[in-house]
Every structure is written in C-alpha cells, then in structure tokens.
Enzyme design. Structure first.
Site, PDB file in Angstrom:
ATOM      1  N   PRO A   1       1.704   0.375   4.424  1.00 11.87           N
ATOM      2  CA  PRO A   1       1.777  -0.591   5.511  1.00 11.87           C
ATOM      3  C   PRO A   1       1.347  -2.000   5.151  1.00 11.87           C
ATOM      4  CG  PRO A   1      -0.043   0.931   5.840  1.00 11.87           C
ATOM      5  CD  PRO A   1       0.782   1.480   4.719  1.00 11.87           C
ATOM      6  N   ASN A   2       2.117  -2.934   5.655  1.00 12.98           N
ATOM      7  CA  ASN A   2       1.872  -4.381   5.563  1.00 12.98           C
ATOM      8  C   ASN A   2       2.146  -4.972   4.185  1.00 12.98           C
ATOM      9  OD1 ASN A   2       0.979  -4.755   8.318  1.00 12.98           O
ATOM     10  ND2 ASN A   2      -0.824  -3.578   7.729  1.00 12.98           N
TER      11      ASN A   2
ATOM     12  N   ARG B   1       0.991 -14.172   3.398  1.00 13.69           N
ATOM     13  CA  ARG B   1      -0.312 -14.414   4.024  1.00 13.69           C
ATOM     14  C   ARG B   1      -1.415 -13.881   3.118  1.00 13.69           C
ATOM     15  NH1 ARG B   1       1.302 -11.506   9.442  1.00 13.69           N
ATOM     16  NH2 ARG B   1       3.444 -12.179   9.217  1.00 13.69           N
TER      17      ARG B   1
ATOM     18  N   TYR C   1      -4.662 -11.004  -1.757  1.00 10.66           N
ATOM     19  CA  TYR C   1      -3.622 -10.138  -2.328  1.00 10.66           C
ATOM     20  C   TYR C   1      -2.685 -10.850  -3.297  1.00 10.66           C
ATOM     21  CZ  TYR C   1      -5.286  -7.051   1.345  1.00 10.66           C
ATOM     22  OH  TYR C   1      -6.087  -6.277   2.134  1.00 10.66           O
TER      23      TYR C   1
ATOM     24  N   ASN D   1       0.605   2.761  -3.595  1.00 13.38           N
ATOM     25  CA  ASN D   1      -0.320   1.872  -2.893  1.00 13.38           C
ATOM     26  C   ASN D   1      -0.179   2.214  -1.418  1.00 13.38           C
ATOM     27  OD1 ASN D   1      -1.867  -0.061  -1.698  1.00 13.38           O
ATOM     28  ND2 ASN D   1      -1.067  -1.784  -2.879  1.00 13.38           N
TER      29      ASN D   1
ATOM     30  N   ALA E   1      -3.754   0.477   3.925  1.00 14.46           N
ATOM     31  CA  ALA E   1      -4.896   0.893   4.745  1.00 14.46           C
ATOM     32  C   ALA E   1      -4.936   2.403   4.970  1.00 14.46           C
ATOM     33  CB  ALA E   1      -4.859   0.157   6.083  1.00 14.46           C
TER      34      ALA E   1
ATOM     35  N   GLU F   1      -3.012   6.121  -8.028  1.00 16.45           N
ATOM     36  CA  GLU F   1      -3.384   5.293  -6.876  1.00 16.45           C
ATOM     37  C   GLU F   1      -3.531   3.847  -7.335  1.00 16.45           C
ATOM     38  OE1 GLU F   1      -7.083   6.438  -5.076  1.00 16.45           O
ATOM     39  OE2 GLU F   1      -7.044   4.750  -3.675  1.00 16.45           O
TER      40      GLU F   1
ATOM     41  N   HIS G   1      -4.135  -0.336  -6.146  1.00 15.63           N
ATOM     42  CA  HIS G   1      -4.460  -1.374  -5.166  1.00 15.63           C
ATOM     43  C   HIS G   1      -4.459  -2.731  -5.846  1.00 15.63           C
ATOM     44  CE1 HIS G   1      -5.502   1.637  -2.244  1.00 15.63           C
ATOM     45  NE2 HIS G   1      -6.169   2.259  -3.197  1.00 15.63           N
TER      46      HIS G   1
ATOM     47  N   ARG H   1     -15.088  -4.741  -1.834  1.00 10.62           N
ATOM     48  CA  ARG H   1     -14.783  -5.262  -0.502  1.00 10.62           C
ATOM     49  C   ARG H   1     -15.616  -4.525   0.560  1.00 10.62           C
ATOM     50  NH1 ARG H   1      -8.558  -5.743   0.391  1.00 10.62           N
ATOM     51  NH2 ARG H   1      -9.335  -7.090   2.072  1.00 10.62           N
TER      52      ARG H   1
HETATM   53  O1  CA2 Z   1      -5.537  -3.996  -2.294  1.00 12.40           O
HETATM   54  C1  CA2 Z   1      -4.607  -3.288  -1.876  1.00 12.40           C
HETATM   55  O2  CA2 Z   1      -3.551  -3.140  -2.485  1.00 12.40           O
HETATM   56  C2  CA2 Z   1      -4.748  -2.594  -0.523  1.00 12.40           C
HETATM   57  O3  CA2 Z   1      -4.125  -1.309  -0.605  1.00 12.40           O
HETATM   58  C3  CA2 Z   1      -4.043  -3.470   0.486  1.00 12.40           C
HETATM   59  C4  CA2 Z   1      -4.204  -3.009   1.932  1.00 12.40           C
HETATM   60  C5  CA2 Z   1      -5.669  -2.762   2.267  1.00 12.40           C
HETATM   61  O4  CA2 Z   1      -5.796  -2.232   3.568  1.00 12.40           O
HETATM   62  C6  CA2 Z   1      -6.320  -1.837   1.264  1.00 12.40           C
HETATM   63  O5  CA2 Z   1      -7.689  -1.702   1.604  1.00 12.40           O
HETATM   64  C7  CA2 Z   1      -6.206  -2.373  -0.136  1.00 12.40           C
HETATM   65  C8  CA2 Z   1      -3.666  -4.055   2.893  1.00 12.40           C
HETATM   66  C9  CA2 Z   1      -2.272  -4.511   2.634  1.00 12.40           C
HETATM   67  C10 CA2 Z   1      -2.009  -5.685   3.520  1.00 12.40           C
HETATM   68  O6  CA2 Z   1      -1.143  -6.543   2.855  1.00 12.40           O
HETATM   69  C11 CA2 Z   1      -1.012  -7.791   3.356  1.00 12.40           C
HETATM   70  C12 CA2 Z   1      -0.264  -8.654   2.613  1.00 12.40           C
HETATM   71  C13 CA2 Z   1      -0.094  -9.944   3.034  1.00 12.40           C
HETATM   72  C14 CA2 Z   1      -0.672 -10.364   4.215  1.00 12.40           C
HETATM   73  C15 CA2 Z   1      -1.407  -9.495   4.964  1.00 12.40           C
HETATM   74  C16 CA2 Z   1      -1.580  -8.199   4.544  1.00 12.40           C
END
Ligand code: CA2
Length: 148
Positions: free
Chosen positions: A11-12, A19, A24, A75, A78, A99, A101, A108
């Site tokens: 997700p996301n 953003r 990221y 990946n 969340a 896995e 990230h 974090r």
């Molecule tokens: O660090 C990572 O790759 C995560 O899997 C990214 C997730 C986060 O919840 C994990 O704890 C770590 C979040 C992805 C959200 O991606 C976005 C990208 C651009 C703008 C907003 C969110």
C-alpha cells in the site's frame, strides 16, 4: 527455463517520488520497477512487478506465485507491521521471500520495528532506499543458489 522473481509492493508505494521524499526518496515506483528489470536482465532472469493497496490482493498474488516464481521480493508497506494474513500466506506458499523496505524501519517509530513478515522471510533488507530492490534480487538469487 528462465528463472522468474515476483517483485511485490504494497500500500501507498504507488505514491513514491510524489510525497515524503525525505523519508522514501525521490525515485518513483516506475523507476524502481525499471531498476528491477535492468538487474534481472544483468542476472539472466525475469521479474514481474506488481503493486496493490489491498491486503487480500497481496495475499492472492502470493498464492498465485507458487509454481510460477522462484521467489518473491516483498515490500508489504504498512501491512508489514499488521498483517497476520500476509505472514500466513508466505508460510503457506513456502516460497522464499526477501523482505524489503526503503527506509530503515528499525530507526523509525516503535510500531515499525515489529514485522510480521520477518519471521517467515529468508531475510530483510532495509534503509538503502530504491537501491535496496536490486540488492534484494541479488540476495534472493544467492539464496536460490544462483551464485554457486
Ligand atoms: O520503508 C518502506 O519501504 C516501508 O515499507 C514504507 C511504508 C511504511 O509504512 C513502512 O513502515 C516502511 C509506507 C509506504 C508509503 O509510501 C509513500 C510514498 C510516498 C508518499 C507517501 C507514502
């Protein structure tokens, strides 16, 4: 037969590069997928890249991967920190999963330190941004014995 690896993003991650670049990075998901295809070509394998914002769709992808892919780079976003369903799906497929990230989840918030994926993954790569994806492909191939 060409070995195939599934690159599965949760997700996301479709928002990458648009953003929160301070967390990221500025690389878009399309650019990451291009990096994965480039590394696959270098390594003489094939990758299929899939992204979904839906937990059940990610479970379905893992189920369908069995017998098709040699392993998975995951990946889970969340869902990493919440999803018993993904953990069970990985266990049930018995496919090797790396896995991945972008951020260092251990540096974090405390809620990101727990991963439901880690106990059923062959290993975890985090904190290297987009560069982690080709690293994860190499790690999976090493696990599969491609370096021997
Ligand atoms: O660090 C990572 O790759 C995560 O899997 C990214 C997730 C986060 O919840 C994990 O704890 C770590 C979040 C992805 C959200 O991606 C976005 C990208 C651009 C703008 C907003 C969110």
């Amino acid at each position: 037969m060409t070995q195939k690896i599934l690159i599965l993003n949760g997700p996301n991650l479709n928002l990458l590069g648009t953003r929160q670049p301070e967390v990221y990075g500025a690389t878009t998901l399309a650019e990451i997928e291009a990096m994965c295809h480039a590394r696959a070509q270098e390594r003489g394998i094939a990758v299929t890249c899939v992204q979904s914002n839906h937990e059940g769709a990610l479970v379905d992808q893992l189920h369908a991967a069995r017998g098709v892919f040699a392993g998975v780079v995951l990946n889970a976003g969340a869902y990493t920190h919440t999803s018993v369903a993904l953990m069970d799906a990985i266990s049930s497929t018995m496919l090797p999963v790396v896995e991945l990230h972008l951020s260092n989840i251990h540096a974090r918030e405390a809620f990101r330190h727990r991963s439901f994926i880690a106990p059923v993954a062959v290993g975890q790569i985090c904190g290297f941004g987009a560069a982690g994806y080709p690293l994860a492909i190499d790690a999976l191939l090493a696990h599969l014995g491609a370096d021997e």
